[in-house]
Design a protein around this motif. Sequence first.
Motif, PDB file in Angstrom:
ATOM      1  N   PRO A  96       0.799  -1.229   0.000  1.00 23.28           N
ATOM      2  CA  PRO A  96       0.000   0.000   0.000  1.00 23.28           C
ATOM      3  C   PRO A  96       0.831   1.278   0.000  1.00 23.28           C
ATOM      4  CG  PRO A  96      -0.159  -1.108   2.117  1.00 23.28           C
ATOM      5  CD  PRO A  96       0.606  -2.013   1.211  1.00 23.28           C
ATOM      6  N   PHE A  97       2.021   1.232   0.641  1.00 22.79           N
ATOM      7  CA  PHE A  97       2.891   2.418   0.684  1.00 22.79           C
ATOM      8  C   PHE A  97       4.309   1.977   1.038  1.00 22.79           C
ATOM      9  CE2 PHE A  97       1.246   1.782   4.914  1.00 22.79           C
ATOM     10  CZ  PHE A  97       2.314   2.038   5.755  1.00 22.79           C
ATOM     11  N   LYS A  98       5.281   2.765   0.585  1.00 24.62           N
ATOM     12  CA  LYS A  98       6.673   2.479   0.939  1.00 24.62           C
ATOM     13  C   LYS A  98       6.828   2.591   2.451  1.00 24.62           C
ATOM     14  CE  LYS A  98       8.711   4.123  -3.333  1.00 24.62           C
ATOM     15  NZ  LYS A  98       9.458   5.187  -4.001  1.00 24.62           N
ATOM     16  N   THR A 130      -0.953   7.358   4.020  1.00 22.50           N
ATOM     17  CA  THR A 130      -2.015   8.350   4.124  1.00 22.50           C
ATOM     18  C   THR A 130      -3.255   7.638   4.639  1.00 22.50           C
ATOM     19  OG1 THR A 130      -2.738   8.008   1.841  1.00 22.50           O
ATOM     20  CG2 THR A 130      -1.186   9.826   2.230  1.00 22.50           C
ATOM     21  N   GLU A 131      -4.143   8.384   5.256  1.00 21.69           N
ATOM     22  CA  GLU A 131      -5.388   7.792   5.736  1.00 21.69           C
ATOM     23  C   GLU A 131      -6.127   7.163   4.559  1.00 21.69           C
ATOM     24  OE1 GLU A 131      -9.469   9.211   7.920  1.00 21.69           O
ATOM     25  OE2 GLU A 131      -7.618  10.290   8.387  1.00 21.69           O
ATOM     26  N   GLY A 132      -6.596   5.964   4.745  1.00 25.27           N
ATOM     27  CA  GLY A 132      -7.345   5.269   3.699  1.00 25.27           C
ATOM     28  C   GLY A 132      -6.490   4.466   2.731  1.00 25.27           C
ATOM     29  N   CYS A 133      -5.169   4.487   2.897  1.00 29.76           N
ATOM     30  CA  CYS A 133      -4.315   3.787   1.927  1.00 29.76           C
ATOM     31  C   CYS A 133      -4.506   2.271   1.963  1.00 29.76           C
ATOM     32  CB  CYS A 133      -2.849   4.171   2.082  1.00 29.76           C
ATOM     33  SG  CYS A 133      -2.062   3.623   3.604  1.00 29.76           S
ATOM     34  N   PHE A 134      -4.843   1.713   3.121  1.00 35.91           N
ATOM     35  CA  PHE A 134      -5.078   0.273   3.186  1.00 35.91           C
ATOM     36  C   PHE A 134      -6.377  -0.096   2.471  1.00 35.91           C
ATOM     37  CE2 PHE A 134      -2.198   0.765   6.860  1.00 35.91           C
ATOM     38  CZ  PHE A 134      -1.245  -0.173   6.503  1.00 35.91           C
ATOM     39  N   LEU A 135      -7.400   0.750   2.592  1.00 33.95           N
ATOM     40  CA  LEU A 135      -8.653   0.495   1.877  1.00 33.95           C
ATOM     41  C   LEU A 135      -8.451   0.617   0.371  1.00 33.95           C
ATOM     42  CD1 LEU A 135     -11.210   2.310   4.211  1.00 33.95           C
ATOM     43  CD2 LEU A 135     -10.576  -0.106   4.168  1.00 33.95           C
ATOM     44  N   ARG A 136      -7.633   1.575  -0.061  1.00 33.53           N
ATOM     45  CA  ARG A 136      -7.321   1.707  -1.494  1.00 33.53           C
ATOM     46  C   ARG A 136      -6.581   0.459  -1.976  1.00 33.53           C
ATOM     47  NH1 ARG A 136      -7.101   6.894   0.114  1.00 33.53           N
ATOM     48  NH2 ARG A 136      -4.876   6.992   0.546  1.00 33.53           N
ATOM     49  N   ARG A 137      -5.677  -0.070  -1.147  1.00 28.86           N
ATOM     50  CA  ARG A 137      -4.982  -1.309  -1.486  1.00 28.86           C
ATOM     51  C   ARG A 137      -5.983  -2.451  -1.612  1.00 28.86           C
ATOM     52  NH1 ARG A 137      -2.385  -4.345   2.476  1.00 28.86           N
ATOM     53  NH2 ARG A 137      -4.428  -4.085   3.415  1.00 28.86           N
ATOM     54  N   ASN A 138      -6.933  -2.534  -0.666  1.00 33.76           N
ATOM     55  CA  ASN A 138      -7.947  -3.587  -0.707  1.00 33.76           C
ATOM     56  C   ASN A 138      -8.809  -3.470  -1.962  1.00 33.76           C
ATOM     57  OD1 ASN A 138      -6.894  -4.331   1.739  1.00 33.76           O
ATOM     58  ND2 ASN A 138      -8.616  -3.618   2.949  1.00 33.76           N
ATOM     59  N   ASP A 139      -9.145  -2.244  -2.349  1.00 33.04           N
ATOM     60  CA  ASP A 139      -9.900  -2.032  -3.589  1.00 33.04           C
ATOM     61  C   ASP A 139      -9.093  -2.507  -4.793  1.00 33.04           C
ATOM     62  OD1 ASP A 139     -12.050  -0.956  -2.200  1.00 33.04           O
ATOM     63  OD2 ASP A 139     -11.402   1.122  -2.510  1.00 33.04           O
ATOM     64  N   TYR A 140      -7.792  -2.232  -4.804  1.00 32.39           N
ATOM     65  CA  TYR A 140      -6.914  -2.688  -5.889  1.00 32.39           C
ATOM     66  C   TYR A 140      -6.937  -4.216  -5.963  1.00 32.39           C
ATOM     67  CZ  TYR A 140      -2.672  -3.461  -8.642  1.00 32.39           C
ATOM     68  OH  TYR A 140      -1.776  -3.870  -9.614  1.00 32.39           O
ATOM     69  N   LEU A 141      -6.854  -4.880  -4.820  1.00 29.95           N
ATOM     70  CA  LEU A 141      -6.879  -6.338  -4.789  1.00 29.95           C
ATOM     71  C   LEU A 141      -8.166  -6.860  -5.437  1.00 29.95           C
ATOM     72  CD1 LEU A 141      -5.598  -6.990  -1.142  1.00 29.95           C
ATOM     73  CD2 LEU A 141      -4.289  -7.272  -3.257  1.00 29.95           C
ATOM     74  N   LEU A 142      -9.296  -6.267  -5.085  1.00 30.10           N
ATOM     75  CA  LEU A 142     -10.573  -6.707  -5.635  1.00 30.10           C
ATOM     76  C   LEU A 142     -10.691  -6.401  -7.124  1.00 30.10           C
ATOM     77  CD1 LEU A 142     -13.043  -5.730  -2.774  1.00 30.10           C
ATOM     78  CD2 LEU A 142     -12.300  -8.034  -3.432  1.00 30.10           C
TER      79      LEU A 142
END
Length: 182
Positions: A96-98, A130-142
């Motif tokens: 999700p982030f470096k 950044t806030e929400g970066c894990f959710l953005r990663r989860n969206d990418y996975l889906l």
Amino acid sequence: METRTWTENGTPVTKEKTVAFSGHRTNRIAKFTADREKLFREVAFDTFAAIESYCIKKGYDTFLSGMCEGFDLIAAEEVLNLKKRYPHIRLKCVVPFKGQAERYTQADKQRYDTILAQADEVVTLQDGYTEGCFLRRNDYLLENSAFLMVYYDAVAIGGTFYTLKRAVEQKKKFANVCYNRR
């Protein structure tokens, strides 16, 4: 419609043959156990068996790990173990982030680095947290998979709940390794 990307050697990767992992972190998995080592050996074994039976034997060949400590690292390690039997499968790490692993235990940092070094591909979605970066990663996975394998304890909170809920809304196929353990 089939979505295609290409590997470095020109082999097509299709969303339809891709599995994403989502699961709880170490402390949540082991919340009610006294023998953590035994539990994590069992989770790893169950994950290996589930990946082989639910995924590889059904034609899935690419696996996406979000690389959080806990189930994500376990699943990534088991994909790498399965590559010894099925050399055609691929592991793609979606970071999700470096600096994701900076707060991991030393042992998990080592596991993380070892997995990244052996992965077929590593994608880092952004430079810093950044806030929400894990959710953005989860969206990418889906968005980049057809099947979701989770370790979900049925408590409606957290990133795995979010990801599984979105997968169900999208009518994605999924398997829950946690339920297989009961």
